[in-house]
Scaffold this motif. Structure first.
Motif, PDB file in Angstrom:
ATOM      1  N   GLY A  55       0.846  -1.179   0.000  1.00 18.20           N
ATOM      2  CA  GLY A  55       0.000   0.000   0.000  1.00 18.20           C
ATOM      3  C   GLY A  55       0.883   1.230   0.000  1.00 18.20           C
ATOM      4  O   GLY A  55       2.092   1.144  -0.224  1.00 18.20           O
ATOM      5  N   LEU A  57       2.942   4.360   1.648  1.00 18.45           N
ATOM      6  CA  LEU A  57       3.754   4.544   2.851  1.00 18.45           C
ATOM      7  C   LEU A  57       4.204   3.196   3.442  1.00 18.45           C
ATOM      8  O   LEU A  57       4.114   2.970   4.645  1.00 18.45           O
ATOM      9  CB  LEU A  57       2.960   5.347   3.899  1.00 18.45           C
ATOM     10  N   TRP A  61      -0.971  -4.473   1.632  1.00 23.62           N
ATOM     11  CA  TRP A  61      -2.317  -4.667   1.097  1.00 23.62           C
ATOM     12  C   TRP A  61      -2.621  -6.164   1.139  1.00 23.62           C
ATOM     13  O   TRP A  61      -1.897  -6.975   0.558  1.00 23.62           O
ATOM     14  CB  TRP A  61      -2.446  -4.140  -0.336  1.00 23.62           C
ATOM     15  N   LEU A  62      -3.669  -6.532   1.848  1.00 19.07           N
ATOM     16  CA  LEU A  62      -4.017  -7.947   1.991  1.00 19.07           C
ATOM     17  C   LEU A  62      -4.922  -8.382   0.848  1.00 19.07           C
ATOM     18  O   LEU A  62      -5.863  -7.675   0.485  1.00 19.07           O
ATOM     19  CB  LEU A  62      -4.763  -8.174   3.312  1.00 19.07           C
ATOM     20  N   LYS A 118     -13.504   0.132   3.714  1.00 17.55           N
ATOM     21  CA  LYS A 118     -12.713   0.271   2.475  1.00 17.55           C
ATOM     22  C   LYS A 118     -12.909  -0.948   1.576  1.00 17.55           C
ATOM     23  O   LYS A 118     -12.779  -2.084   2.030  1.00 17.55           O
ATOM     24  CB  LYS A 118     -11.255   0.403   2.888  1.00 17.55           C
ATOM     25  N   LEU A 149     -10.407  -8.021   6.528  1.00 17.75           N
ATOM     26  CA  LEU A 149     -10.329  -7.107   7.682  1.00 17.75           C
ATOM     27  C   LEU A 149     -11.769  -6.695   8.018  1.00 17.75           C
ATOM     28  O   LEU A 149     -12.219  -5.619   7.613  1.00 17.75           O
ATOM     29  CB  LEU A 149      -9.502  -5.864   7.334  1.00 17.75           C
ATOM     30  N   LEU A 246      -5.334  10.195   6.070  1.00 18.73           N
ATOM     31  CA  LEU A 246      -6.513  10.892   6.571  1.00 18.73           C
ATOM     32  C   LEU A 246      -7.346   9.919   7.377  1.00 18.73           C
ATOM     33  O   LEU A 246      -7.640   8.818   6.922  1.00 18.73           O
ATOM     34  CB  LEU A 246      -7.323  11.362   5.367  1.00 18.73           C
ATOM     35  N   ARG A 247      -7.699  10.316   8.569  1.00 21.18           N
ATOM     36  CA  ARG A 247      -8.611   9.508   9.390  1.00 21.18           C
ATOM     37  C   ARG A 247      -9.878  10.304   9.557  1.00 21.18           C
ATOM     38  O   ARG A 247      -9.815  11.509   9.794  1.00 21.18           O
ATOM     39  CB  ARG A 247      -8.012   9.228  10.768  1.00 21.18           C
TER      40      ARG A 247
HETATM   41  P1  ATP Z   1      -5.067   5.292   4.904  1.00 17.80           P
HETATM   42  O1  ATP Z   1      -5.378   6.451   4.021  1.00 17.80           O
HETATM   43  O2  ATP Z   1      -6.262   4.614   5.461  1.00 17.80           O
HETATM   44  O3  ATP Z   1      -4.023   5.617   5.895  1.00 17.80           O
HETATM   45  P2  ATP Z   1      -3.529   4.422   2.871  1.00 17.80           P
HETATM   46  O4  ATP Z   1      -4.263   4.956   1.725  1.00 17.80           O
HETATM   47  O5  ATP Z   1      -2.351   5.154   3.318  1.00 17.80           O
HETATM   48  O6  ATP Z   1      -4.499   4.199   4.034  1.00 17.80           O
HETATM   49  P3  ATP Z   1      -3.285   2.091   1.400  1.00 17.80           P
HETATM   50  O7  ATP Z   1      -1.967   2.077   0.818  1.00 17.80           O
HETATM   51  O8  ATP Z   1      -4.418   2.484   0.542  1.00 17.80           O
HETATM   52  O9  ATP Z   1      -3.175   2.948   2.700  1.00 17.80           O
HETATM   53  O10 ATP Z   1      -3.640   0.672   1.978  1.00 17.80           O
HETATM   54  C1  ATP Z   1      -2.930   0.071   3.017  1.00 17.80           C
HETATM   55  C2  ATP Z   1      -3.813  -0.012   4.237  1.00 17.80           C
HETATM   56  O11 ATP Z   1      -5.113  -0.502   3.901  1.00 17.80           O
HETATM   57  C3  ATP Z   1      -3.291  -1.026   5.246  1.00 17.80           C
HETATM   58  O12 ATP Z   1      -2.485  -0.382   6.177  1.00 17.80           O
HETATM   59  C4  ATP Z   1      -4.538  -1.624   5.890  1.00 17.80           C
HETATM   60  O13 ATP Z   1      -4.952  -0.823   6.953  1.00 17.80           O
HETATM   61  C5  ATP Z   1      -5.575  -1.466   4.822  1.00 17.80           C
HETATM   62  N1  ATP Z   1      -5.801  -2.705   4.046  1.00 17.80           N
HETATM   63  C6  ATP Z   1      -4.932  -3.686   3.721  1.00 17.80           C
HETATM   64  N2  ATP Z   1      -5.498  -4.613   2.952  1.00 17.80           N
HETATM   65  C7  ATP Z   1      -6.786  -4.228   2.787  1.00 17.80           C
HETATM   66  C8  ATP Z   1      -7.886  -4.756   2.088  1.00 17.80           C
HETATM   67  N3  ATP Z   1      -7.810  -5.875   1.386  1.00 17.80           N
HETATM   68  N4  ATP Z   1      -9.057  -4.075   2.142  1.00 17.80           N
HETATM   69  C9  ATP Z   1      -9.158  -2.934   2.820  1.00 17.80           C
HETATM   70  N5  ATP Z   1      -8.162  -2.372   3.506  1.00 17.80           N
HETATM   71  C10 ATP Z   1      -6.974  -3.001   3.484  1.00 17.80           C
END
Ligand code: ATP
Length: 258
Positions: A55, A57, A61-62, A118, A149, A246-247
């Motif tokens: 993903g 940073l 990604w699962l 998500k 998740l 962003l949370r």
């Molecule tokens: P955020 O904005 O929520 O901080 P991000 O956009 O920085 O996330 P991404 O790179 O989009 O992060 O995705 C990685 C994160 O998504 C992981 O840290 C985990 O929390 C979540 N994640 C991992 N696999 C899945 C999945 N299959 N479905 C949904 N969320 C996932």
């Protein structure tokens, strides 16, 4: 030796050939390798099972064999085509999923959510090579089965009640990305109005996390650059998507289907 199944895509400008692999660690990493090896722009890497997805940073990604994991290789001669593509791809993906009957929204910069969970994540990476900018746009989409998740993620099947063909979803997404990119390069997306319609964060209280620092405020608008404008107690702050997360402290809505 990895032997992909090949499928040519007709009537598209920015996606031309699907390379379908049984299993890959990361479609983005593999696509990057394919660029080094001389892959043609428009090549799509599809892994039926991605085992070490990445993903933003350096997050993980699962995915499993119910997920759709793909990366598309694009090539541009001008650097100005590259910024904003990750945000645009999130919007195109949400619109593509909407055609399946779910109410998909984008959480800035490019996570696709259904309700408060998500359903898809996007990862755009670029590399300069042979006088061109190459972009690898990856997506992981939770299509079938139960979410890996359950508290934070959702699958399309969980929303729609029945499974989908991953290949059908792939083709729908590729069609949306092809048309979206073609149009965006001629008439750049108006991010603010797009996110007013397809975002789930504008007008909401958000928490912006940047490394060990964080602040809260109200998400106001999205700049043409893709930067998010947040109103804080100390005034307006603009944040770039590169290094922040962003949370949401409040959500726009919680519907799952259109
Ligand atoms: P955020 O904005 O929520 O901080 P991000 O956009 O920085 O996330 P991404 O790179 O989009 O992060 O995705 C990685 C994160 O998504 C992981 O840290 C985990 O929390 C979540 N994640 C991992 N696999 C899945 C999945 N299959 N479905 C949904 N969320 C996932």
């Amino acid at each position: 030796m990895l032997q992909p199944r090949l499928e040519r895509i007709e009537n598209a400008k920015w996606v031309s050939l699907i390379e379908e692999y049984e299993s890959l660690p990361s479609t983005n990493s593999f696509a990057r390798q394919r660029v080094e090896d001389g892959a043609l722009p428009g090549t799509v890497i599809w892994a039926r099972h991605q085992t070490a997805g990445r993903g933003r940073l350096s997050r993980t990604w699962l995915s499993d064999t119910n997920s759709l994991t793909l990366s598309v290789i694009w090539r541009f001669s001008a650097a100005k085509a590259v910024p904003g593509l990750s945000l645009a791809a999130g919007l195109w993906t949400a619109k593509a999923l909407e055609t399946l009957g779910v109410k998909a929204k984008v959480k800035w910069p490019n996570d696709v959510w259904i309700g408060s969970r998500k359903v898809a994540g996007l990862l755009g990476e670029s590399v300069y090579r042979d006088d061109h900018w190459w972009v690898i746009m990856g997506a992981g989409i939770n299509v079938n089965g139960r979410s890996l998740l359950p508290d934070t993620a959702v699958t399309l099947q969980e929303c729609l009640g029945s499974p989908l063909s991953r290949r059908d979803v792939l083709l729908i997404v590729l069609k949306a990305w092809d048309a979206g990119l073609d149009s965006h390069l001629r008439y750049p997306l108006d991010f603010d109005s797009e996110f007013q319609q397809y975002g789930n964060f504008l007008g909401c209280t958000v928490r912006v996390v940047q490394g060990s620092e964080a602040f809260s405020g109200k998400a106001l608008s999205v700049r043409p650059s893709g930067a998010l404008v947040v109103e804080t107690s100390c005034g307006l702050r603009e944040v770039l998507s590169d290094d922040v997360s962003l949370r949401q402290e409040s959500l726009a809505d919680d519907d799952k289907t259109r």
